[in-house]
Design a protein around this motif. Structure first.
Motif, PDB file in Angstrom:
ATOM      1  N   LEU A 206      11.248 -40.207 -29.611  1.00  0.00           N
ATOM      2  CA  LEU A 206      12.622 -40.020 -29.149  1.00  0.00           C
ATOM      3  C   LEU A 206      13.443 -39.247 -30.177  1.00  0.00           C
ATOM      4  CD1 LEU A 206      13.216 -43.597 -27.687  1.00  0.00           C
ATOM      5  CD2 LEU A 206      12.940 -41.482 -26.379  1.00  0.00           C
ATOM      6  N   PHE A 207      13.253 -39.577 -31.457  1.00  0.00           N
ATOM      7  CA  PHE A 207      13.968 -38.866 -32.521  1.00  0.00           C
ATOM      8  C   PHE A 207      13.521 -37.407 -32.585  1.00  0.00           C
ATOM      9  CE2 PHE A 207      14.209 -37.605 -37.052  1.00  0.00           C
ATOM     10  CZ  PHE A 207      15.589 -37.662 -37.209  1.00  0.00           C
ATOM     11  N   LEU A 208      12.220 -37.175 -32.444  1.00  0.00           N
ATOM     12  CA  LEU A 208      11.687 -35.811 -32.464  1.00  0.00           C
ATOM     13  C   LEU A 208      12.269 -34.991 -31.316  1.00  0.00           C
ATOM     14  CD1 LEU A 208       9.578 -33.887 -33.811  1.00  0.00           C
ATOM     15  CD2 LEU A 208       7.935 -34.730 -32.127  1.00  0.00           C
ATOM     16  N   LYS A 209      12.355 -35.595 -30.152  1.00  0.00           N
ATOM     17  CA  LYS A 209      12.919 -34.908 -28.987  1.00  0.00           C
ATOM     18  C   LYS A 209      14.385 -34.542 -29.232  1.00  0.00           C
ATOM     19  CE  LYS A 209      13.438 -35.572 -23.969  1.00  0.00           C
ATOM     20  NZ  LYS A 209      14.902 -35.544 -23.874  1.00  0.00           N
ATOM     21  N   ASP A 210      15.128 -35.478 -29.807  1.00  0.00           N
ATOM     22  CA  ASP A 210      16.538 -35.202 -30.097  1.00  0.00           C
ATOM     23  C   ASP A 210      16.682 -34.051 -31.091  1.00  0.00           C
ATOM     24  OD1 ASP A 210      17.244 -37.209 -28.401  1.00  0.00           O
ATOM     25  OD2 ASP A 210      17.670 -38.695 -29.972  1.00  0.00           O
ATOM     26  N   ARG A 211      15.839 -34.011 -32.097  1.00  0.00           N
ATOM     27  CA  ARG A 211      15.960 -32.976 -33.123  1.00  0.00           C
ATOM     28  C   ARG A 211      15.610 -31.595 -32.566  1.00  0.00           C
ATOM     29  NH1 ARG A 211      18.786 -32.427 -35.759  1.00  0.00           N
ATOM     30  NH2 ARG A 211      17.860 -31.600 -37.680  1.00  0.00           N
ATOM     31  N   PHE A 212      14.598 -31.509 -31.702  1.00  0.00           N
ATOM     32  CA  PHE A 212      14.253 -30.213 -31.116  1.00  0.00           C
ATOM     33  C   PHE A 212      15.333 -29.739 -30.151  1.00  0.00           C
ATOM     34  CE2 PHE A 212       9.879 -30.694 -32.666  1.00  0.00           C
ATOM     35  CZ  PHE A 212       9.558 -29.374 -32.954  1.00  0.00           C
ATOM     36  N   GLU A 213      15.923 -30.676 -29.415  1.00  0.00           N
ATOM     37  CA  GLU A 213      16.974 -30.298 -28.468  1.00  0.00           C
ATOM     38  C   GLU A 213      18.270 -29.907 -29.168  1.00  0.00           C
ATOM     39  OE1 GLU A 213      17.379 -33.580 -25.838  1.00  0.00           O
ATOM     40  OE2 GLU A 213      15.608 -33.046 -24.623  1.00  0.00           O
ATOM     41  N   SER A 214      18.430 -30.315 -30.423  1.00  0.00           N
ATOM     42  CA  SER A 214      19.663 -29.984 -31.149  1.00  0.00           C
ATOM     43  C   SER A 214      19.749 -28.501 -31.504  1.00  0.00           C
ATOM     44  CB  SER A 214      19.752 -30.820 -32.429  1.00  0.00           C
ATOM     45  OG  SER A 214      18.736 -30.424 -33.349  1.00  0.00           O
ATOM     46  N   GLY A 215      18.608 -27.818 -31.595  1.00  0.00           N
ATOM     47  CA  GLY A 215      18.597 -26.411 -31.973  1.00  0.00           C
ATOM     48  C   GLY A 215      18.524 -26.181 -33.467  1.00  0.00           C
ATOM     49  N   ASP A 216      18.540 -27.249 -34.279  1.00  0.00           N
ATOM     50  CA  ASP A 216      18.495 -27.088 -35.732  1.00  0.00           C
ATOM     51  C   ASP A 216      17.141 -26.593 -36.228  1.00  0.00           C
ATOM     52  OD1 ASP A 216      21.048 -28.054 -35.682  1.00  0.00           O
ATOM     53  OD2 ASP A 216      20.515 -30.100 -36.306  1.00  0.00           O
ATOM     54  N   LEU A 217      16.109 -26.771 -35.430  1.00  0.00           N
ATOM     55  CA  LEU A 217      14.761 -26.397 -35.864  1.00  0.00           C
ATOM     56  C   LEU A 217      14.335 -25.038 -35.317  1.00  0.00           C
ATOM     57  CD1 LEU A 217      13.067 -29.870 -35.265  1.00  0.00           C
ATOM     58  CD2 LEU A 217      14.063 -28.996 -37.386  1.00  0.00           C
TER      59      LEU A 217
END
Length: 279
Positions: A206-217
């Motif tokens: 869930l955390f990984l999904k949030d980070r990819f959806e944020s656009g920061d990566l």
């Protein structure tokens, strides 16, 4: 009764009444004598013979066990193929312009196959020179075929229960593993069914999904992004991780409820390791 009685080297003819003790003794002796195999109407039971076959050696026993093992594996593989629903799926129509063109130019019914590949090469050269109108027609036919394929496939899938589709996909996984173990390249793709219950995501997912959806990566490779998210996850405070624990618990409850509703059986239990989300 007239009988012959031996007297020395000669035979004497005697007429004895039925009540004679001598006649009774002679008849009794005759009935109890050993039966000869040469007498008509008489059978002699054969003596049981001991088997002279030697017991199997250790090497023969190993061969027998290996053969039994192979037969068992073959029977299990046959059962898996039945459970995997490999037969019965509708045959797909050509769903792109080239395939439509190739099928239309291919050998007709009753014609010999092109084993040399010359016809395929000639068809490919002809395809490169088709007009825009012809290409448009081919695309239109391909799109119609694609819609028919999807409808036929969906109808075939829904002719089975969700549990049967789930078990078929599991059987395909086992067949793929068996083929890989035996050095065979066999493709057993999963059956796509929107009715299947989606697995729950653990906290880190869930955390990984949030980070990819944020656009920061954005711009990072998959490996770089994975390492960065793993570091960020370890740096989260217990309070920040608690939110992901709650989301995981809710998703797990959703999965368990849907599993029992859709498949009609109890869902598998989650062990303690499924609740921990360390990458």
């Amino acid at each position: 009764m007239t009988i012959l009685i031996p007297v020395g080297r000669l035979w004497s003819v005697k007429v004895l009444p039925r009540s004679s003790p001598l006649l009774t003794r002679l008849l009794s002796t005759n009935s109890n004598r050993r039966v000869s195999a040469s007498e008509p109407g008489r059978t002699v039971s054969a003596r049981p013979q001991c088997s002279s076959a030697a017991p199997p050696t250790l090497f023969q026993q190993k061969e027998l066990s290996e053969g039994a093992k192979k037969r068992k594996e073959a029977a299990e593989r046959t059962e898996l193929k039945k459970q995997a629903l490999l037969s019965g799926a509708p045959k797909a129509l050509p769903d792109n312009a080239w395939r439509v063109f190739f099928v239309e130019r291919g050998p007709k019914k009753g014609e010999a196959l092109d084993k040399s590949g010359s016809r395929t090469k000639a068809t490919a050269l002809e395809y490169r020179t088709i007009s825009a109108e012809e290409r448009e027609r081919l695309n239109h036919t391909a799109n119609e075929n694609k819609g028919q394929n999807e409808a036929a496939y969906k109808e075939w899938v829904q002719s089975h229960t969700p549990l049967q589709i789930k078990q078929a996909n599991h059987a395909r996984d086992l067949l793929r593993q068996d083929g890989k173990k035996n050095g065979k390249k066999a493709s057993y793709p999963h059956i796509k069914d929107e009715r299947l219950v989606k697995l729950p995501h653990n906290q880190f997912s869930l955390f990984l999904k949030d980070r990819f959806e944020s656009g920061d990566l954005k711009g990072l490779s998959i490996a770089e992004a994975g390492r960065a998210v793993a570091r960020e996850w370890k740096d989260l405070s217990p309070a920040e991780k608690r939110a992901y624990n709650e989301r995981f618990a809710a998703d797990r409850s959703r999965y368990q409820e849907e599993y029992k509703t859709v498949y009609g059986i109890d869902p598998p239990s989650f062990n303690s390791s499924s609740a921990s989300a360390s990458p």
